[in-house]
Design an enzyme around this catalytic site. Sequence first.
Site, PDB file in Angstrom:
ATOM      1  N   GLN A  48      -0.910   5.694  30.582  1.00  0.00           N
ATOM      2  CA  GLN A  48      -1.762   5.427  31.734  1.00  0.00           C
ATOM      3  C   GLN A  48      -1.287   4.254  32.582  1.00  0.00           C
ATOM      4  OE1 GLN A  48      -5.357   5.547  28.982  1.00  0.00           O
ATOM      5  NE2 GLN A  48      -6.292   6.221  30.894  1.00  0.00           N
ATOM      6  N   HIS A 151      -1.670   7.171  21.389  1.00  0.00           N
ATOM      7  CA  HIS A 151      -2.711   7.308  22.413  1.00  0.00           C
ATOM      8  C   HIS A 151      -2.374   8.530  23.271  1.00  0.00           C
ATOM      9  CE1 HIS A 151      -5.989   4.910  24.615  1.00  0.00           C
ATOM     10  NE2 HIS A 151      -5.942   6.103  25.184  1.00  0.00           N
ATOM     11  N   GLU A 197      -8.912   8.236  19.148  1.00  0.00           N
ATOM     12  CA  GLU A 197      -9.835   9.313  19.516  1.00  0.00           C
ATOM     13  C   GLU A 197      -9.356  10.708  19.115  1.00  0.00           C
ATOM     14  OE1 GLU A 197     -10.669   8.852  23.683  1.00  0.00           O
ATOM     15  OE2 GLU A 197     -11.804   7.011  23.385  1.00  0.00           O
ATOM     16  N   TYR A 341     -19.009   4.862  25.151  1.00  0.00           N
ATOM     17  CA  TYR A 341     -19.266   4.852  26.585  1.00  0.00           C
ATOM     18  C   TYR A 341     -20.720   5.168  26.933  1.00  0.00           C
ATOM     19  CZ  TYR A 341     -14.302   4.247  27.276  1.00  0.00           C
ATOM     20  OH  TYR A 341     -13.038   3.720  27.263  1.00  0.00           O
ATOM     21  N   GLU A 413     -13.083   0.112  22.671  1.00  0.00           N
ATOM     22  CA  GLU A 413     -13.188   0.415  24.099  1.00  0.00           C
ATOM     23  C   GLU A 413     -14.660   0.462  24.473  1.00  0.00           C
ATOM     24  OE1 GLU A 413     -11.244   3.936  25.528  1.00  0.00           O
ATOM     25  OE2 GLU A 413      -9.386   3.538  24.447  1.00  0.00           O
ATOM     26  N   TRP A 463     -12.615  -1.719  28.283  1.00  0.00           N
ATOM     27  CA  TRP A 463     -11.746  -0.732  28.916  1.00  0.00           C
ATOM     28  C   TRP A 463     -12.112  -0.685  30.397  1.00  0.00           C
ATOM     29  CZ3 TRP A 463      -7.509   1.788  27.314  1.00  0.00           C
ATOM     30  CH2 TRP A 463      -6.985   2.740  28.190  1.00  0.00           C
ATOM     31  N   GLU A 470      -6.173   8.009  35.029  1.00  0.00           N
ATOM     32  CA  GLU A 470      -7.272   8.400  34.152  1.00  0.00           C
ATOM     33  C   GLU A 470      -7.223   9.898  33.847  1.00  0.00           C
ATOM     34  OE1 GLU A 470     -10.007   7.688  31.494  1.00  0.00           O
ATOM     35  OE2 GLU A 470      -9.063   6.087  32.666  1.00  0.00           O
ATOM     36  N   PHE A 479     -11.637   2.390  36.109  1.00  0.00           N
ATOM     37  CA  PHE A 479     -12.302   1.682  35.019  1.00  0.00           C
ATOM     38  C   PHE A 479     -11.960   0.197  34.980  1.00  0.00           C
ATOM     39  CE2 PHE A 479     -13.033   5.889  33.264  1.00  0.00           C
ATOM     40  CZ  PHE A 479     -14.165   5.741  32.483  1.00  0.00           C
TER      41      PHE A 479
END
Length: 590
Positions: A48, A151, A197, A341, A413, A463, A470, A479
Amino acid sequence: MNVQIFILLLIISWLTPKITSLPPESQVLDRSSFPDDFVFGTAISAFQSEGATSEGGKSPTIWDYFSHTFPERTNMQNADVAVDFYHRYKDDIKLIEELNVDAFRFSISWARLIPSGKVKDGVNKEGVQFYKALIDELIANGIQPSVTLYHWDHPQALEDEYGGFLNPQIIEDFRNFARVCFENFGDKVKMWTTINEPYVISVAGYDTGIKAVGRCSKWVNSRCQAGDSAIEPYIVSHHLLLSHAAAVQEFRNCNKTLQDGKIGIVISPWWLEPYDSTSSADKEAVERGLPLELEWHLNPVIYGDYPETMKKHVGNRLPAFTPEQSKMLINSSDFIGVNYYSIHFTAHLPHIDHTRPRFRTDHHFEKKLINRSNHETGPGDDRGKIHSHPEGLRRVLNYIKDKYNNPIVYVKENGIDHYDDGTKSRETILKDTFRISYHQDHLKQVHKAIIEDGCDVRGYYVWSLFDNFEWEHGYNSRFGMYYVDFKNNLQRYPKDSVNWFKKFLSRPVVRSEETEDEKVCNVSRKEEKINKALDVSEGFKTSVDSIVNLIKNGSRIEEEDDEEERDFCAFKNHNDQLGFFLKLQNSLGF
């Protein structure tokens, strides 16, 4: 004595409204509210942010392939340049240092370190040097490096050769990649994350197909070229978990890693609430859903097997661990990383098409952003895709505490986006008061989880450091705490949240020595300080000079030592006043 009692009661009656009018907890929290060893950090990921996708010996990743082959699936954008962290990391580290954070979480690009994905084909020296330089620069600036191994961006070469995480061959290749990382960087990095994740990788990549590698059943998403939403998410997660365990084995056997180093997995649970709070069916749907959000990937790394509810609903489509694999998985996470989140409302699905099984319907529920009463999960509107629901984070932390005997947890995050279709001005986006509120509210819930609930939470990472690529949203979802101007040389601009975090994380200045003048604190100065402190109350009718003289001449009050006098002279707010008068109360013998 009666006069002194009267004066003390008068003072307390004046202070009472001042104390009760103190601001709420969310407004007074700061770094000192948390344990001394609590880690505050911020984060990015390699794909990213780095850019330089064809530089320094790096090979294409699955996301390079996905964004270039199917540009319509990443908003017609790619991360070839991203925010150019690869070339600008030294300047960006200065921004990190200015935030007053303790740690910086970043990921290592497998494709930059081992371009073919296989150690036997060689390790890229330029890649090793880049990450060594990055780590050294962080440490030189007093920032702890926190490294993620995976990631979402393995080399496309492994996808082409054997199908990536659909094939068990990747477990040994990931083991070897991890070992190269530990051997080269393990002497300076204390905190490691294996997989970031696994839920998102498995579901978004192989059930809905909205993220790389973009596989799913054709009837689920017409854009998918191939895939099977009924089995592939479970196979991929199985291999991700075994890859995690293999990496942990290497970490614990490597003599080049720091003795106090830690390694763990990072999950991404959304808390669930019933769509209809009066419906027993929806409440039961939540009970089926939470094990997917939390236990799918935590049960194996703690207990060595999948939760029973998954075995019941998925049946033989759920792979099984061998006894040896189970042994390798048990207690394979020194800590639990949580990316949180928001929440979803969960509704029971009474009718399932059994001829078309898939992950999303296996457990007979669906997720919604609005409940039956037409309430959203939290504030959000058209600002972005994340709605704020801070209480969900506290519930997630307590779920983990209660289910797994209160393990060490880091919030790896937590953040909120700002949708930008290119029509919003920079000035508008820089005023991110909603982001400040989001973090205030979530930090309050983390604090409650620690202090009131006893959760062993040891860190909180924002984050993200700056706006970046993204995934399927391209650059439209911002973000970052730092605004990146993608049209003008990727210039960074601090949003309002940067200044808030600077203040929140600031440490008091400790002075090693005091001048002689500062040590002298005479009676007249005491009177002046007390006078300033007490005169703010218009209703205070008693002469301050009289109070001071009475206190000064009281038969039971002795002269304070130098240190106490400095404390006495230094109080500047209502809390300090209260502390002084409590001292006075004690000295009078009450």
